[in-house]
Design a protein around this motif. Structure first.
Motif, PDB file in Angstrom:
ATOM      1  N   SER A  43     111.184  61.840  24.997  1.00  0.00           N
ATOM      2  CA  SER A  43     111.035  62.616  26.236  1.00  0.00           C
ATOM      3  C   SER A  43     112.005  62.105  27.280  1.00  0.00           C
ATOM      4  O   SER A  43     112.305  60.906  27.338  1.00  0.00           O
ATOM      5  CB  SER A  43     109.616  62.498  26.782  1.00  0.00           C
ATOM      6  OG  SER A  43     108.670  63.108  25.954  1.00  0.00           O
ATOM      7  N   VAL A  44     112.476  63.013  28.103  1.00  0.00           N
ATOM      8  CA  VAL A  44     113.315  62.608  29.228  1.00  0.00           C
ATOM      9  C   VAL A  44     112.619  63.058  30.508  1.00  0.00           C
ATOM     10  O   VAL A  44     112.115  64.181  30.610  1.00  0.00           O
ATOM     11  CB  VAL A  44     114.743  63.199  29.125  1.00  0.00           C
ATOM     12  CG1 VAL A  44     114.733  64.704  29.158  1.00  0.00           C
ATOM     13  CG2 VAL A  44     115.638  62.638  30.224  1.00  0.00           C
ATOM     14  N   GLY A  51     120.743  65.784  35.625  1.00  0.00           N
ATOM     15  CA  GLY A  51     121.449  65.897  34.353  1.00  0.00           C
ATOM     16  C   GLY A  51     120.654  65.466  33.140  1.00  0.00           C
ATOM     17  O   GLY A  51     121.227  65.039  32.132  1.00  0.00           O
ATOM     18  N   LYS A  52     119.309  65.577  33.236  1.00  0.00           N
ATOM     19  CA  LYS A  52     118.467  65.160  32.109  1.00  0.00           C
ATOM     20  C   LYS A  52     118.739  65.985  30.850  1.00  0.00           C
ATOM     21  O   LYS A  52     118.812  65.449  29.744  1.00  0.00           O
ATOM     22  CB  LYS A  52     116.978  65.322  32.473  1.00  0.00           C
ATOM     23  CG  LYS A  52     116.519  64.454  33.619  1.00  0.00           C
ATOM     24  CD  LYS A  52     115.026  64.605  33.858  1.00  0.00           C
ATOM     25  CE  LYS A  52     114.629  65.921  34.467  1.00  0.00           C
ATOM     26  NZ  LYS A  52     114.787  67.126  33.748  1.00  0.00           N
ATOM     27  N   THR A  99     111.519  67.499  30.280  1.00  0.00           N
ATOM     28  CA  THR A  99     110.514  67.792  31.307  1.00  0.00           C
ATOM     29  C   THR A  99     111.169  68.363  32.557  1.00  0.00           C
ATOM     30  O   THR A  99     112.342  68.097  32.839  1.00  0.00           O
ATOM     31  CB  THR A  99     109.751  66.517  31.701  1.00  0.00           C
ATOM     32  OG1 THR A  99     110.655  65.590  32.304  1.00  0.00           O
ATOM     33  CG2 THR A  99     109.122  65.862  30.470  1.00  0.00           C
ATOM     34  N   GLU A 100     110.383  69.109  33.304  1.00  0.00           N
ATOM     35  CA  GLU A 100     110.923  69.645  34.550  1.00  0.00           C
ATOM     36  C   GLU A 100     111.182  68.509  35.524  1.00  0.00           C
ATOM     37  O   GLU A 100     110.529  67.462  35.480  1.00  0.00           O
ATOM     38  CB  GLU A 100     109.975  70.663  35.168  1.00  0.00           C
ATOM     39  CG  GLU A 100     108.677  70.099  35.708  1.00  0.00           C
ATOM     40  CD  GLU A 100     107.820  71.186  36.343  1.00  0.00           C
ATOM     41  OE1 GLU A 100     107.939  71.351  37.571  1.00  0.00           O
ATOM     42  OE2 GLU A 100     107.061  71.848  35.629  1.00  0.00           O
ATOM     43  N   VAL A 128     112.799  58.360  28.163  1.00  0.00           N
ATOM     44  CA  VAL A 128     114.084  58.174  28.836  1.00  0.00           C
ATOM     45  C   VAL A 128     113.914  58.563  30.301  1.00  0.00           C
ATOM     46  O   VAL A 128     113.562  59.707  30.609  1.00  0.00           O
ATOM     47  CB  VAL A 128     115.186  59.031  28.179  1.00  0.00           C
ATOM     48  CG1 VAL A 128     116.516  58.837  28.909  1.00  0.00           C
ATOM     49  CG2 VAL A 128     115.326  58.691  26.706  1.00  0.00           C
ATOM     50  N   TYR A 129     114.129  57.595  31.199  1.00  0.00           N
ATOM     51  CA  TYR A 129     114.082  57.898  32.630  1.00  0.00           C
ATOM     52  C   TYR A 129     115.509  58.045  33.134  1.00  0.00           C
ATOM     53  O   TYR A 129     116.318  57.126  33.027  1.00  0.00           O
ATOM     54  CB  TYR A 129     113.352  56.811  33.409  1.00  0.00           C
ATOM     55  CG  TYR A 129     113.277  57.111  34.891  1.00  0.00           C
ATOM     56  CD1 TYR A 129     112.504  58.173  35.360  1.00  0.00           C
ATOM     57  CD2 TYR A 129     114.001  56.359  35.815  1.00  0.00           C
ATOM     58  CE1 TYR A 129     112.439  58.467  36.720  1.00  0.00           C
ATOM     59  CE2 TYR A 129     113.948  56.643  37.173  1.00  0.00           C
ATOM     60  CZ  TYR A 129     113.168  57.703  37.613  1.00  0.00           C
ATOM     61  OH  TYR A 129     113.124  58.012  38.953  1.00  0.00           O
ATOM     62  N   ASN A 130     115.809  59.201  33.689  1.00  0.00           N
ATOM     63  CA  ASN A 130     117.162  59.551  34.093  1.00  0.00           C
ATOM     64  C   ASN A 130     117.261  59.511  35.614  1.00  0.00           C
ATOM     65  O   ASN A 130     116.448  60.135  36.308  1.00  0.00           O
ATOM     66  CB  ASN A 130     117.492  60.962  33.578  1.00  0.00           C
ATOM     67  CG  ASN A 130     118.961  61.287  33.660  1.00  0.00           C
ATOM     68  OD1 ASN A 130     119.739  60.826  32.834  1.00  0.00           O
ATOM     69  ND2 ASN A 130     119.347  62.087  34.643  1.00  0.00           N
ATOM     70  N   SER A 131     118.233  58.769  36.135  1.00  0.00           N
ATOM     71  CA  SER A 131     118.408  58.705  37.589  1.00  0.00           C
ATOM     72  C   SER A 131     119.896  58.646  37.921  1.00  0.00           C
ATOM     73  O   SER A 131     120.735  58.413  37.048  1.00  0.00           O
ATOM     74  CB  SER A 131     117.685  57.481  38.165  1.00  0.00           C
ATOM     75  OG  SER A 131     118.339  56.293  37.774  1.00  0.00           O
TER      76      SER A 131
END
Length: 625
Positions: A43-44, A51-52, A99-100, A128-131
């Motif tokens: 999951s992201v 940009g996930k 995910t949204e 996956v945490y995207n920042s």
């Protein structure tokens, strides 16, 4: 990939219904229902417009798929799913969940974001945490959802929170990957170059102090350290110019920044190689079917205003999975039997087919079933397979009976015709009758030697001809009274011998039936023991992973001077070691309990058991004598 549909594009898995409540979409659930192999779920999550979706498309091996947005509007709503064959793990499916974006001001419902984050955690093998930018205090404050996990997810259905509940969370929570996008800094600490992983761990270091501000600063860091292991970090430079970023889906690899492309490939390789199949509490690896059911269980809890509970989820999932496991296993057994068993068959050949079909059915049941600790569903399956096999044996007897009767009518047609026209009612007729009867009996046996009802049908025919033979014998004036008496005795002896052949054949069938049941019992034992060994190994590895993470955390706390926190961590380590020892010690008794349960199931069928099919033959004979 062991399911019937090729997903050319993602579909929505979870969205809001017309009443604003989360729901699982039927199309996605149906796709998961068709996946009967283990799933690796990635999951992201992250703030919207970071940009996930691009990373997920890369993991799917595609240029496009999950929607990419080039404006400030969030493109992904709810949770979207894309199932693809795992590129490195044969027999596994890679399930990608996009995910949204969190923090979208247009939603106006922060609790919705919390539940999306919780569902991503609960359903994933890797999160996956995207920042964007850097990992600083502001970035960690935006990850406040991690601090709410203990409020929104429960480990146990009843009782107080344990001090070491973090160990239980770490066992079932996914591995954590922080993807930092548009990273422009040099990875240095002072004059020393550091890795991206060291950069992350440095950012997660707590501060000393007892103030409320310090506690708030440390909370997200402590949650990440105590709930997620292993942790990994990737830093990505900007992939292209601002103008080109608007058409990311159309950019070729040659048009992307080379360093970004290299990092993206390294990221994908790590996810492929390091992410384990999804498991639930207890260490059980789940299939796509179970993942769909698990999503429904968690979403239903949220819809009803409850807090998702790991223990309750396993109980609910077990009931759903076990009912389906019995149905699916029985269907496989019947399909195999009907495709291979062309009746009538020799009993041993039918038994071999039954063994193969049953083995496949049990394998399916063991792979699908969940926490059937009392063997309730396994006993149900054993009983249903037993009944189906006995019905098949009965059908086999009936088919053999019909075929033998047809052969008998054909072989003995001349004899019947001679009897009807009185050809044997004359001097010397009895010996002619007996000669032809013996000849045709041999011909009948030659044509029906592989038929299980051969002797029974012949026995009934010969018994029916006893009065006819006596009548012909009495009419044969060429035989003396002594010779006639001798012939009568010979006829009785032959009938008794024929009866003995029939009984021996039925005894052989009963022995075969008992062997089948014993073999069934052993197959169940072998499959269950193998499955338990695999689960125990997975639990052991999970415990070792958690223990290693806590030992590292204690060491880090000591180095940083947090002696009180290190002491708390040592208590957690001691508690974990105690639990691990208890689990190791309880394994033999658990195994004995399972084997006793299987043995109990077997006793329902073995002692005093006379198969229906063999019973037909015995009752058939009993009517004659």
């Amino acid at each position: 990939m062991a399911f019937g549909r090729h997903m050319s594009a993602p579909v929505c898995l979870i969205e809001n219904d017309e009443f604003g409540k989360l729901c699982v979409k039927k199309e996605a659930k149906d796709i998961l229902d068709d996946i009967n192999e283990p799933v690796v779920v990635v999951s992201v999550v992250g703030l919207y417009r970071t940009g996930k979706s691009y990373l997920m498309n890369r993991l799917a091996g595609q240029q496009s798929g999950f929607a990419l947005g080039s404006t400030i509007e969030s493109k992904t709503k709810g949770i979207w799913m894309w199932c693809v064959p795992h590129p490195d793990k044969k027999g596994h499916t890679l399930v990608l969940l996009d995910t949204e974006g969190l923090g979208d001001v247009d939603k106006g419902d922060e609790k919705h974001d919390t539940w999306i984050f919780c569902l991503a955690v609960l359903l994933s093998s890797a999160l996956v945490y995207n920042s964007l930018g850097v990992i600083d205090n502001m970035a960690l404050e935006k990850l406040h959802y991690v601090t709410e996990l203990t409020e929104n997810i429960r480990v146990k259905a009843e009782g107080h929170q344990d001090e070491d509940e973090s160990a239980e969370f770490m066992r079932v929570f996914p591995s954590f990957v922080w993807a930092v996008r548009d990273f422009t800094l040099e990875l240095k600490m002072g004059d020393k170059l550091i890795t991206s992983d060291e950069y992350l761990e440095s950012a997660l270091k707590p501060k000393k102090g007892n103030s409320l501000q310090t506690a708030q600063y440390n909370l997200p860091r402590r949650c990440l350290r105590e709930f997620f292991a292993p942790r990994k970090c990737f830093v990505f430079p900007r992939p292209a110019s601002t103008q080109d970023m608007k058409r990311m889906e159309d950019l070729t690899e040659e048009e992307l920044d080379s360093e970004f492309l290299q990092q993206a490939n390294t990221f994908c390789s790590y996810i492929y190689n390091s992410t384990q199949p999804k498991t639930v509490k207890g260490g059980r690896t789940i299939t796509g079917t179970a993942l769909g059911n698990l999503a429904e269980v968690y979403v239903e809890a949220i819809r009803s205003g409850k807090v998702p509970c790991l223990e309750n989820a396993v109980v609910s999932l077990a009931k759903i999975q076990n009912v389906r496991a019995v149905e699916q296993a029985l269907q496989i057994y019947m399909t195999e039997m009907l495709s291979m068993a062309q009746l009538p068959l020799d009993p041993e050949e039918l038994s071999n087919i039954h063994t193969l079909a049953e083995k496949k059915a049990i394998e399916e049941f063991v792979n699908m079933s969940f926490n059937d600790n009392d063997q309730i569903y396994q006993q149900e399956l054993m009983g249903k397979i037993h009944n189906e096999y006995q019905d098949m044996c009965q059908q086999n007897h009936q088919a053999s009976l019909i075929q033998c009767q047809e052969v008998l009518e054909d072989v003995f047609d001349l004899l019947e015709m001679n009897i009807s026209n009185g050809s044997y009612l004359r001097p010397g007729g009895y010996r002619e009758y007996r000669a032809l009867l013996a000849e045709m009996t041999s011909a009948y046996r030659a044509r029906t030697e592989s038929q299980i009802m051969s002797e029974e049908v012949l026995c009934m025919f010969l018994k029916g001809k006893e009065d006819v033979g006596n009548m012909i014998l009495q009419a044969d004036e060429s035989l003396s009274a002594a010779e006639q008496e001798k012939e009568v005795q010979m006829l009785k002896n032959e009938i008794l011998q024929q009866r003995q052949r029939g009984l021996e054949e039925q005894n052989r069938l009963q022995e075969q039936a008992f062997k089948d049941m014993e073999r069934t019992h052993q197959e169940h034992v072998n499959q269950i023991v193998h499955q338990m060994e695999r689960e125990q190994d997975r639990i052991r590895r999970d415990n070792e992973r958690v223990l290693e993470a806590k030992l590292k955390e204690r060491e880090a706390l000591l180095k940083q001077g947090f002696e009180e926190e290190a002491s708390r961590m040592q208590r957690e380590i001691n508690s974990l070691k105690t639990d691990m020892n208890k689990q190791e010690e309880s394994q033999p008794s658990t195994m004995r309990k399972v084997l006793d349960g299987i043995g109990t199931a077997a006793t329902l069928f073995l002692p005093g058991f006379i198969p229906k099919a063999a019973g037909i033959g015995l009752s058939f004979l009993s009517r004659l004598f």
